[in-house]
Design a protein around this motif. Structure first.
Motif, PDB file in Angstrom:
ATOM      1  N   UNK A  88      86.441 -17.970  56.763  1.00 39.83           N
ATOM      2  CA  UNK A  88      85.630 -18.109  55.550  1.00 39.83           C
ATOM      3  C   UNK A  88      86.215 -17.273  54.430  1.00 39.83           C
ATOM      4  N   UNK A  89      86.601 -16.068  54.756  1.00 43.31           N
ATOM      5  CA  UNK A  89      87.147 -15.194  53.713  1.00 43.31           C
ATOM      6  C   UNK A  89      88.449 -15.740  53.154  1.00 43.31           C
ATOM      7  N   UNK A  90      89.294 -16.258  54.047  1.00 44.08           N
ATOM      8  CA  UNK A  90      90.568 -16.803  53.570  1.00 44.08           C
ATOM      9  C   UNK A  90      90.359 -18.048  52.724  1.00 44.08           C
ATOM     10  N   UNK A  91      89.333 -18.813  53.063  1.00 41.03           N
ATOM     11  CA  UNK A  91      89.099 -20.064  52.343  1.00 41.03           C
ATOM     12  C   UNK A  91      88.357 -19.831  51.032  1.00 41.03           C
ATOM     13  N   UNK A  92      87.323 -18.992  51.090  1.00 38.50           N
ATOM     14  CA  UNK A  92      86.480 -18.809  49.902  1.00 38.50           C
ATOM     15  C   UNK A  92      87.000 -17.716  48.981  1.00 38.50           C
ATOM     16  N   UNK A  93      87.735 -16.765  49.537  1.00 35.68           N
ATOM     17  CA  UNK A  93      88.213 -15.651  48.728  1.00 35.68           C
ATOM     18  C   UNK A  93      88.957 -16.078  47.472  1.00 35.68           C
ATOM     19  N   UNK A  94      89.937 -16.960  47.600  1.00 35.14           N
ATOM     20  CA  UNK A  94      90.681 -17.362  46.406  1.00 35.14           C
ATOM     21  C   UNK A  94      89.820 -17.982  45.316  1.00 35.14           C
ATOM     22  N   UNK A  95      88.694 -18.528  45.697  1.00 38.54           N
ATOM     23  CA  UNK A  95      87.813 -19.085  44.666  1.00 38.54           C
ATOM     24  C   UNK A  95      87.214 -17.976  43.811  1.00 38.54           C
ATOM     25  N   UNK A  96      87.289 -16.747  44.310  1.00 34.55           N
ATOM     26  CA  UNK A  96      86.838 -15.617  43.501  1.00 34.55           C
ATOM     27  C   UNK A  96      88.013 -14.876  42.870  1.00 34.55           C
ATOM     28  N   UNK A  97      89.120 -14.827  43.617  1.00 31.48           N
ATOM     29  CA  UNK A  97      90.232 -14.002  43.155  1.00 31.48           C
ATOM     30  C   UNK A  97      91.099 -14.694  42.120  1.00 31.48           C
ATOM     31  N   UNK A  98      91.393 -15.968  42.342  1.00 35.44           N
ATOM     32  CA  UNK A  98      92.379 -16.647  41.511  1.00 35.44           C
ATOM     33  C   UNK A  98      91.784 -17.104  40.190  1.00 35.44           C
ATOM     34  N   UNK A  99      91.180 -16.148  39.504  1.00 37.18           N
ATOM     35  CA  UNK A  99      90.603 -16.489  38.212  1.00 37.18           C
ATOM     36  C   UNK A  99      91.446 -15.833  37.127  1.00 37.18           C
ATOM     37  N   UNK A 100      91.834 -16.585  36.140  1.00 38.63           N
ATOM     38  CA  UNK A 100      92.714 -16.044  35.108  1.00 38.63           C
ATOM     39  C   UNK A 100      92.035 -14.937  34.318  1.00 38.63           C
ATOM     40  N   UNK A 101      92.839 -14.084  33.721  1.00 41.94           N
ATOM     41  CA  UNK A 101      92.301 -13.022  32.891  1.00 41.94           C
ATOM     42  C   UNK A 101      91.532 -13.631  31.718  1.00 41.94           C
ATOM     43  N   UNK A 102      90.543 -12.884  31.254  1.00 44.11           N
ATOM     44  CA  UNK A 102      89.759 -13.391  30.137  1.00 44.11           C
ATOM     45  C   UNK A 102      88.642 -14.316  30.557  1.00 44.11           C
ATOM     46  N   UNK A 103      88.616 -14.625  31.840  1.00 40.09           N
ATOM     47  CA  UNK A 103      87.535 -15.471  32.344  1.00 40.09           C
ATOM     48  C   UNK A 103      86.466 -14.554  32.938  1.00 40.09           C
ATOM     49  N   UNK A 104      85.377 -14.398  32.256  1.00 35.21           N
ATOM     50  CA  UNK A 104      84.373 -13.427  32.671  1.00 35.21           C
ATOM     51  C   UNK A 104      83.829 -13.768  34.061  1.00 35.21           C
ATOM     52  N   UNK A 105      84.350 -13.038  35.046  1.00 34.25           N
ATOM     53  CA  UNK A 105      83.863 -13.186  36.406  1.00 34.25           C
ATOM     54  C   UNK A 105      84.130 -14.543  37.011  1.00 34.25           C
ATOM     55  N   UNK A 106      85.045 -15.276  36.436  1.00 36.41           N
ATOM     56  CA  UNK A 106      85.343 -16.582  36.998  1.00 36.41           C
ATOM     57  C   UNK A 106      84.341 -17.650  36.614  1.00 36.41           C
ATOM     58  N   UNK A 107      83.392 -17.293  35.765  1.00 38.36           N
ATOM     59  CA  UNK A 107      82.352 -18.261  35.407  1.00 38.36           C
ATOM     60  C   UNK A 107      82.947 -19.487  34.738  1.00 38.36           C
ATOM     61  N   UNK A 108      83.897 -19.228  33.854  1.00 38.86           N
ATOM     62  CA  UNK A 108      84.454 -20.361  33.115  1.00 38.86           C
ATOM     63  C   UNK A 108      85.254 -21.275  34.042  1.00 38.86           C
ATOM     64  N   UNK A 109      86.069 -20.672  34.879  1.00 36.74           N
ATOM     65  CA  UNK A 109      86.867 -21.483  35.782  1.00 36.74           C
ATOM     66  C   UNK A 109      85.986 -22.229  36.766  1.00 36.74           C
ATOM     67  N   UNK A 110      84.949 -21.545  37.271  1.00 37.93           N
ATOM     68  CA  UNK A 110      84.049 -22.219  38.194  1.00 37.93           C
ATOM     69  C   UNK A 110      83.402 -23.420  37.528  1.00 37.93           C
ATOM     70  N   UNK A 111      82.974 -23.214  36.316  1.00 38.45           N
ATOM     71  CA  UNK A 111      82.347 -24.317  35.595  1.00 38.45           C
ATOM     72  C   UNK A 111      83.337 -25.463  35.410  1.00 38.45           C
ATOM     73  N   UNK A 112      84.593 -25.113  35.144  1.00 38.14           N
ATOM     74  CA  UNK A 112      85.600 -26.157  34.986  1.00 38.14           C
ATOM     75  C   UNK A 112      85.802 -26.917  36.288  1.00 38.14           C
ATOM     76  N   UNK A 113      85.829 -26.195  37.394  1.00 36.16           N
ATOM     77  CA  UNK A 113      86.018 -26.869  38.687  1.00 36.16           C
ATOM     78  C   UNK A 113      84.861 -27.810  38.963  1.00 36.16           C
ATOM     79  N   UNK A 114      83.650 -27.349  38.683  1.00 37.41           N
ATOM     80  CA  UNK A 114      82.513 -28.229  38.905  1.00 37.41           C
ATOM     81  C   UNK A 114      82.578 -29.417  37.953  1.00 37.41           C
ATOM     82  N   UNK A 115      83.011 -29.175  36.736  1.00 34.66           N
ATOM     83  CA  UNK A 115      83.183 -30.289  35.795  1.00 34.66           C
ATOM     84  C   UNK A 115      84.148 -31.313  36.367  1.00 34.66           C
ATOM     85  N   UNK A 116      85.247 -30.821  36.912  1.00 36.69           N
ATOM     86  CA  UNK A 116      86.237 -31.742  37.462  1.00 36.69           C
ATOM     87  C   UNK A 116      85.658 -32.525  38.625  1.00 36.69           C
TER      88      UNK A 116
END
Lengths: 209, 209
Positions: A88-116
């Motif tokens: 679980x950690x190996x699978x879900x971890x990157x969804x938290x870690x691989x967020x670009x700088x300037x993305x407040x807590x990954x919220x923007x990227x997460x929203x983009x992924x859900x949009x996609x």
DNA sequence: GTTTGAATGAAACGAACGTATGAATAAAAC
DNA sequence: GTTTTATTCATACGTTCGTTTCATTCAAAC
């Protein structure tokens, strides 16, 4: 720093606006204006709005997929029989870690992924490639060994659950009315909570009958 | 049966098309055409496209919220200290049960709910009312008694997890490439899987440190 | 200096959109 | 039978959209 080229600036602007307003809610006029580029630049560099979205999606998803793949490699090199929690950690971890700088807590990227992933348009199906399918299948096989009591269908269900929890959490969805509960949860806490939550869920015994 | 009135036919058509193509991906021309009504009928009966969406959202969400509320009442009347699993079932069950006829396994309604909740437009925030907030707070209080070791923030996180798993599962997202695994999971099985998965997740001990 | 090719710029196209308007229609009230 | 009220209809308006076209710029190659 040197200002990046037009193509990159369009990608940056598109990533931001697609995340904020969705695919259909974002016009290429808004993108090029934010990027400081000409309206025709999207057609020149990407061909069409849909292909621009595909390029944005690739740029966001690829490092996540790569990290998931590398994490599984590292885990399997260490032990041939990892625990469900480690998977679980190996699978879900990157969804938290691989967020670009300037993305407040990954919220923007997460929203983009859900949009996609939730875009009903047919073309959205081509926004992600076969690499994501392949890494999912590898995790599926690994989970299947740790949780032999689960039918393949139920295991797929649980893996979708991992994705659902990690991705949906950071939509502003369910903005709680309770006071004193800041909306964007601190990234590190959310990561811990998610892995705790999901490890217990994956380890649940299959329902009898 | 008598053909329903224009207003209802527009609501039906809008519910279907909003679920299939999203809010922005659906034109009122397509809605009125499917409903067999005139283009101006939406303006006449609902005022605007956004108000039509609000009416659709209310009609879909209200029975779910009511069932969640009634389920909690029933549970608390039976025992003042229900288990986390019983709370999960009362909360998540209606997301599987309260699906209108003709909706294959709730996939359409689930997709509509995700459309509503994930739409980035500001107006989407008014598509659901305060009743949903209130029932969520009641469940929060009930869960807080059963799981006293959790901080309020982490408990909210876990409740969002319940919603995420039940709603996202039925998007066609992650169409698995594995053969012999029919895409729309049988409704009853998904219900059992979700409750098993989520009960274990809710009961997870809070992470140390 | 000239040529070449990539990149940018200004402007326009046709289509689709949400909305508004006013006439036509039908059923009820009187 | 007439008036009134609630719908339905055809149509048009103004805006915004993705895309295309073609001229222009500019640095590198020759």
């Amino acid at each position: 720093m040197a200002t990046p080229d037009t193509r990159t600036q369009i990608l940056d602007a598109a990533e931001q606006l697609f995340a904020e307003n969705g695919y259909r809610g974002t016009s290429i006029r808004a993108i090029t204006k934010l990027a400081g580029a000409n309206l025709a630049a999207v057609g020149y560099h990407f061909g069409s709005k849909a292909e621009l979205m595909a390029a944005v999606a690739r740029r966001v998803v690829e490092p996540i997929t790569a990290a998931q793949c590398a994490g599984l490699d590292r885990l399997l090199a260490r032990t041939p029989d990892p625990s469900a929690g480690e998977l679980v950690e190996a699978f879900a971890g990157p969804l938290f870690d691989e967020m670009p700088a300037g993305d407040e807590g990954g919220a923007r990227t997460s929203r983009l992924i859900v949009t996609i992933l939730s875009d009903p348009a047919e073309e959205a199906r081509s926004w992600t490639g076969p690499a994501e399918d392949s890494v999912r299948e590898r995790y599926f096989a690994a989970f299947a060994r740790v949780l032999p009591g689960l039918s393949p269908e139920e295991l797929w269900f649980r893996m979708r659950g991992i994705f659902a929890v990690t991705a949906v959490d950071r939509l502003q969805v369910h903005q709680r009315p309770s006071p004193g509960c800041a909306s964007p949860v601190a990234g590190e806490a959310a990561r811990r909570w998610a892995i705790t939550f999901l490890t217990a869920a994956m380890n649940a015994p299959p329902p009898g009958t």
